[in-house]
Scaffold this motif. Structure first.
Motif, PDB file in Angstrom:
ATOM      1  N   ALA A   1       0.840  -1.216  -0.041  1.00  0.00           N
ATOM      2  CA  ALA A   1      -0.092  -0.193  -0.089  1.00  0.00           C
ATOM      3  C   ALA A   1       0.979   1.223   0.067  1.00  0.00           C
ATOM      4  O   ALA A   1       0.537   2.484  -0.390  1.00  0.00           O
ATOM      5  N   ALA A   2       2.075   1.256   0.298  1.00  0.00           N
ATOM      6  CA  ALA A   2       3.086   2.381   0.539  1.00  0.00           C
ATOM      7  C   ALA A   2       3.683   2.490  -0.798  1.00  0.00           C
ATOM      8  O   ALA A   2       4.235   3.663  -0.880  1.00  0.00           O
ATOM      9  N   GLY A   3       3.271   1.819  -1.862  1.00  0.00           N
ATOM     10  CA  GLY A   3       3.795   2.045  -3.098  1.00  0.00           C
ATOM     11  C   GLY A   3       4.497   0.916  -3.787  1.00  0.00           C
ATOM     12  O   GLY A   3       4.950  -0.116  -2.900  1.00  0.00           O
ATOM     13  N   PRO A   4       4.556   0.839  -5.176  1.00  0.00           N
ATOM     14  CA  PRO A   4       5.470  -0.191  -5.839  1.00  0.00           C
ATOM     15  C   PRO A   4       6.542  -0.441  -5.253  1.00  0.00           C
ATOM     16  O   PRO A   4       7.012  -1.746  -5.164  1.00  0.00           O
ATOM     17  N   VAL A   5       7.423   0.594  -5.161  1.00  0.00           N
ATOM     18  CA  VAL A   5       8.633   0.467  -4.298  1.00  0.00           C
ATOM     19  C   VAL A   5       8.853   1.602  -3.223  1.00  0.00           C
ATOM     20  O   VAL A   5       8.691   2.677  -3.555  1.00  0.00           O
ATOM     21  N   ALA A   6       8.629   1.041  -1.920  1.00  0.00           N
ATOM     22  CA  ALA A   6       8.315   2.011  -1.089  1.00  0.00           C
ATOM     23  C   ALA A   6       9.814   2.447  -0.436  1.00  0.00           C
ATOM     24  O   ALA A   6      10.832   1.538  -0.295  1.00  0.00           O
ATOM     25  N   ARG A   7       9.819   3.657   0.057  1.00  0.00           N
ATOM     26  CA  ARG A   7      11.129   4.117   0.656  1.00  0.00           C
ATOM     27  C   ARG A   7      11.025   3.826   2.107  1.00  0.00           C
ATOM     28  O   ARG A   7      10.049   3.903   2.900  1.00  0.00           O
ATOM     29  N   THR A   8      12.223   3.380   2.662  1.00  0.00           N
ATOM     30  CA  THR A   8      12.314   3.211   4.314  1.00  0.00           C
ATOM     31  C   THR A   8      13.455   3.834   4.713  1.00  0.00           C
ATOM     32  O   THR A   8      14.369   4.505   3.832  1.00  0.00           O
ATOM     33  N   ARG A   9      14.049   3.799   5.831  1.00  0.00           N
ATOM     34  CA  ARG A   9      14.902   4.339   6.383  1.00  0.00           C
ATOM     35  C   ARG A   9      16.432   3.658   5.789  1.00  0.00           C
ATOM     36  O   ARG A   9      17.612   4.149   6.042  1.00  0.00           O
TER      37      ARG A   9
ATOM     38  N   GLY B   1      16.590   2.212   2.597  1.00  0.00           N
ATOM     39  CA  GLY B   1      16.567   2.086   1.255  1.00  0.00           C
ATOM     40  C   GLY B   1      15.183   1.893   0.624  1.00  0.00           C
ATOM     41  O   GLY B   1      14.298   2.757   1.018  1.00  0.00           O
ATOM     42  N   TRP B   2      14.906   1.029  -0.145  1.00  0.00           N
ATOM     43  CA  TRP B   2      13.678   0.643  -1.055  1.00  0.00           C
ATOM     44  C   TRP B   2      13.374  -0.680  -0.599  1.00  0.00           C
ATOM     45  O   TRP B   2      14.264  -1.524  -0.320  1.00  0.00           O
ATOM     46  N   ILE B   3      11.854  -0.867  -0.513  1.00  0.00           N
ATOM     47  CA  ILE B   3      11.405  -2.095  -0.269  1.00  0.00           C
ATOM     48  C   ILE B   3      10.145  -2.510  -1.351  1.00  0.00           C
ATOM     49  O   ILE B   3       9.328  -1.298  -1.364  1.00  0.00           O
ATOM     50  N   THR B   4       9.894  -3.728  -1.625  1.00  0.00           N
ATOM     51  CA  THR B   4       8.882  -3.725  -2.611  1.00  0.00           C
ATOM     52  C   THR B   4       8.300  -5.377  -2.322  1.00  0.00           C
ATOM     53  O   THR B   4       9.084  -6.302  -2.048  1.00  0.00           O
ATOM     54  N   THR B   5       6.847  -5.328  -2.049  1.00  0.00           N
ATOM     55  CA  THR B   5       6.369  -6.643  -1.987  1.00  0.00           C
ATOM     56  C   THR B   5       5.324  -6.710  -3.437  1.00  0.00           C
ATOM     57  O   THR B   5       4.572  -7.746  -3.532  1.00  0.00           O
ATOM     58  N   GLN B   6       5.664  -6.000  -4.617  1.00  0.00           N
ATOM     59  CA  GLN B   6       4.969  -6.084  -5.711  1.00  0.00           C
ATOM     60  C   GLN B   6       5.357  -7.188  -6.708  1.00  0.00           C
ATOM     61  O   GLN B   6       6.573  -6.902  -6.833  1.00  0.00           O
ATOM     62  N   HIS B   7       4.671  -8.146  -6.984  1.00  0.00           N
ATOM     63  CA  HIS B   7       5.317  -9.114  -7.737  1.00  0.00           C
ATOM     64  C   HIS B   7       6.009  -8.586  -9.066  1.00  0.00           C
ATOM     65  O   HIS B   7       7.161  -8.888  -9.176  1.00  0.00           O
ATOM     66  N   ALA B   8       5.345  -7.902  -9.908  1.00  0.00           N
ATOM     67  CA  ALA B   8       6.158  -7.310 -10.994  1.00  0.00           C
ATOM     68  C   ALA B   8       7.390  -6.425 -10.783  1.00  0.00           C
ATOM     69  O   ALA B   8       8.508  -6.721 -11.429  1.00  0.00           O
TER      70      ALA B   8
ATOM     71  N   GLY C   1      18.229  -9.030  -1.443  1.00  0.00           N
ATOM     72  CA  GLY C   1      18.436  -7.513  -1.879  1.00  0.00           C
ATOM     73  C   GLY C   1      19.226  -7.173  -3.246  1.00  0.00           C
ATOM     74  O   GLY C   1      19.993  -8.092  -3.528  1.00  0.00           O
ATOM     75  N   ARG C   2      19.268  -6.179  -3.827  1.00  0.00           N
ATOM     76  CA  ARG C   2      20.173  -5.737  -4.786  1.00  0.00           C
ATOM     77  C   ARG C   2      20.423  -4.259  -4.802  1.00  0.00           C
ATOM     78  O   ARG C   2      19.832  -3.612  -4.158  1.00  0.00           O
TER      79      ARG C   2
ATOM     80  N   ALA D   1      21.208   2.735  -4.935  1.00  0.00           N
ATOM     81  CA  ALA D   1      19.966   2.465  -4.067  1.00  0.00           C
ATOM     82  C   ALA D   1      20.002   0.967  -3.511  1.00  0.00           C
ATOM     83  O   ALA D   1      20.361  -0.015  -4.470  1.00  0.00           O
ATOM     84  N   LEU D   2      19.702   0.785  -2.612  1.00  0.00           N
ATOM     85  CA  LEU D   2      19.766  -0.729  -2.069  1.00  0.00           C
ATOM     86  C   LEU D   2      18.141  -0.998  -2.007  1.00  0.00           C
ATOM     87  O   LEU D   2      17.106  -0.478  -1.144  1.00  0.00           O
ATOM     88  N   VAL D   3      17.671  -2.158  -2.601  1.00  0.00           N
ATOM     89  CA  VAL D   3      16.293  -2.535  -3.051  1.00  0.00           C
ATOM     90  C   VAL D   3      16.434  -3.918  -2.263  1.00  0.00           C
ATOM     91  O   VAL D   3      16.751  -4.755  -2.769  1.00  0.00           O
ATOM     92  N   THR D   4      15.225  -3.717  -1.421  1.00  0.00           N
ATOM     93  CA  THR D   4      14.870  -5.300  -0.695  1.00  0.00           C
ATOM     94  C   THR D   4      13.617  -5.906  -1.425  1.00  0.00           C
ATOM     95  O   THR D   4      12.650  -5.282  -1.583  1.00  0.00           O
ATOM     96  N   THR D   5      13.879  -7.039  -2.075  1.00  0.00           N
ATOM     97  CA  THR D   5      12.659  -7.585  -2.677  1.00  0.00           C
ATOM     98  C   THR D   5      12.162  -8.687  -1.812  1.00  0.00           C
ATOM     99  O   THR D   5      12.867  -9.676  -1.602  1.00  0.00           O
ATOM    100  N   VAL D   6      11.057  -8.587  -1.676  1.00  0.00           N
ATOM    101  CA  VAL D   6      10.257  -9.480  -0.492  1.00  0.00           C
ATOM    102  C   VAL D   6       9.845 -10.469  -1.385  1.00  0.00           C
ATOM    103  O   VAL D   6       8.601 -10.331  -1.856  1.00  0.00           O
ATOM    104  N   LEU D   7      10.264 -11.709  -1.319  1.00  0.00           N
ATOM    105  CA  LEU D   7       9.889 -12.871  -2.240  1.00  0.00           C
ATOM    106  C   LEU D   7       8.642 -13.255  -1.769  1.00  0.00           C
ATOM    107  O   LEU D   7       7.638 -13.509  -2.224  1.00  0.00           O
ATOM    108  N   ALA D   8       8.512 -13.223  -0.458  1.00  0.00           N
ATOM    109  CA  ALA D   8       7.368 -13.846   0.115  1.00  0.00           C
ATOM    110  C   ALA D   8       6.014 -13.079   0.055  1.00  0.00           C
ATOM    111  O   ALA D   8       4.960 -13.340  -0.053  1.00  0.00           O
TER     112      ALA D   8
END
Length: 440
Positions: free
Chosen positions: A65-73, A75-82, A331-332, A349-356
């Motif tokens: 809900a915070a966005g397709p790639v959300a900003r955190t303290r 880096g960035w994080i995403t749970t969107q499959h695409a 992460g990437r 940018a460090l992007v955490t991809t949440v596979l689950a």
């Protein structure tokens, strides 16, 4: 006197290196993420909740809900499959850790690096990038083909039967210790050409080394991991010498002999591949089997469906991987300024991809919280990652999962879990540490 002083300094620095490795790789990230969790940061909360074994489905939705790639303290994080698939497949990103770019932190990490193999440090396939990764993976995948893995099916079935034969079904049993752990490590031992007399040693080393894939280890666990990896490194050097003199029919003997334009893998690359097979192939499959048993016993209607339609066992494994994958996230690092799902990201940018989380994306999976072995698109999960670093052992894990789950429920149709099951206190790996059950 000066020589004595120099020796003291060198000894002190040598003792300091593991402390620095632990501090930068585990203690500091854990403390920072925990502090972030207390302040409500999404990434900090995710890591903290995972370590506590809490249900994460609501948090996946918050991140989405915070966005397709959300900003955190952090880096960035995403749970969107695409978005997850795009990050993992894009040439704009690479594997690596913060500080691996020549910075002061990077130089400190390099200075403190251990001498022994490690599954998440070069030359591990998990940690190298093109062009090294391209050459390296080509040789490995040329040996670990789907056909070669499928030829192991009969032996995997025999191992599952042998392990179950050794269990006393009349008393309580911990399925993680007596089955979920023994099956994959015995299979790994055969892949590596380990003599039968040394399988027990590989089992103990695999169990001790597996947490090397995780984040935020305590000091004692970290030291146990490093000791296990050092012992495995030493043993592996001797084992490689033996395989060169006396090659067998195992996949690792074939890898030792593999050549591309006359060039094979280096000693370090062979050792690193074996270490990755041991650490990743052990822990993730243990988690797959344990989670599968827990899900199927919690959903007896799904187990009934499988007994009526045994052809669905393959799909059931995909649904287990989707619903409760063995790896929570990866992460990437962005190698250049880029854009993912319309969100601009700077270089570094460090992007955490949440596979689950991606596996529970309602845009891809209808009613994602429901465990359904008949799900039509279950295999669309990203439990094995995507892109060039897609899990090398995916075919083997799928086969072990199918045989392991089908066989135990066929052998013990009255299998029931007992109170007291416990999830692992890990932040990246997801699974059960203790799974008590009665079998009859």
């Amino acid at each position: 006197m000066a020589r004595f002083g120099k020796a003291v300094v060198e000894g002190t620095l040598l003792r300091a290196k593991p402390v620095v490795r632990w501090g930068l790789g585990h203690a500091l990230p854990r403390a920072v993420l925990l502090r972030g969790a207390r302040r409500g940061d999404l990434q900090g909360r995710l890591v903290d909740d995972a370590a506590a074994g809490r249900d994460l489905s609501g948090l996946f939705d918050e991140i989405r809900a915070a966005g397709p790639v959300a900003r955190t303290r952090f880096g960035w994080i995403t749970t969107q499959h695409a978005a997850v698939r795009e990050v993992l497949s894009s040439d704009d990103f690479r594997t690596g850790v913060l500080g691996s770019d020549g910075s002061a932190l990077g130089r400190l990490l390099e200075w403190s690096a251990g001498e022994h193999l490690h599954p998440v440090r070069p030359p591990s396939l998990l940690a190298v990038n093109p062009p090294e990764h391209t050459r390296y993976r080509k040789l490995v995948t040329g040996v670990f083909t789907a056909r070669a893995v499928e030829q192991l099916r009969g032996r995997v079935q025999a191992i599952a039967d042998e392990v179950l034969d050794a269990i006393d079904p009349t008393g309580p049993v911990d399925l993680v210790e007596s089955y979920c752990g023994l099956l994959p490590v015995t299979v790994i031992s055969e892949i590596l050409g380990v003599p039968a007399t040394e399988v027990g040693k590989v089992l103990s080393l695999g169990a001790a080394a597996a947490p090397s894939l995780d984040l935020g280890l305590g000091w004692r666990t970290f030291r146990d991991v490093e000791t296990a990896l050092a012992e495995f490194d030493t043993w592996l050097g001797e084992h490689l010498d033996h395989l060169r003199r006396h090659p067998g029919d195992d996949l690792f003997s074939r890898l030792v002999a593999a050549r591309d334009d006359g060039v094979g893998l280096t000693e370090a690359e062979l050792k690193s591949t074996a270490g990755l097979v041991l650490a990743a192939g052990f822990e993730t499959t243990v988690n797959l089997l344990g989670s599968g048993i827990a899900l199927l016993t919690a959903h007896p209607d799904q187990l009934t469906t499988l007994r009526e339609r045994p052809e669905l066992w393959t799909n059931a494994v995909e649904e287990v991987l989707r619903h409760d994958p063995p790896v929570l996230l990866t992460g990437r690092l962005a190698v250049r300024a880029t854009e993912i799902a319309g969100v601009p990201l700077p270089r570094g940018a460090l992007v955490t991809t949440v596979l689950a989380g991606a596996n529970h994306d309602p845009q891809v999976f209808a009613d994602p919280e429901t465990f359904d072995v008949t799900r039509a698109r279950a295999r669309d999960h990203v439990a094995f990652g995507a892109g060039r670093h897609h899990c090398l052992g995916a075919a083997l894990a799928r086969m072990e999962g199918e045989i392991g789950l089908r066989t135990i429920f066929a052998r013990f149709p009255g299998l029931a879990l007992s109170p007291g099951s416990r999830r692992r206190e890990t932040r990246i790996l997801r699974g059960y540490e203790y799974l008590p059950a009665t079998l009859t």
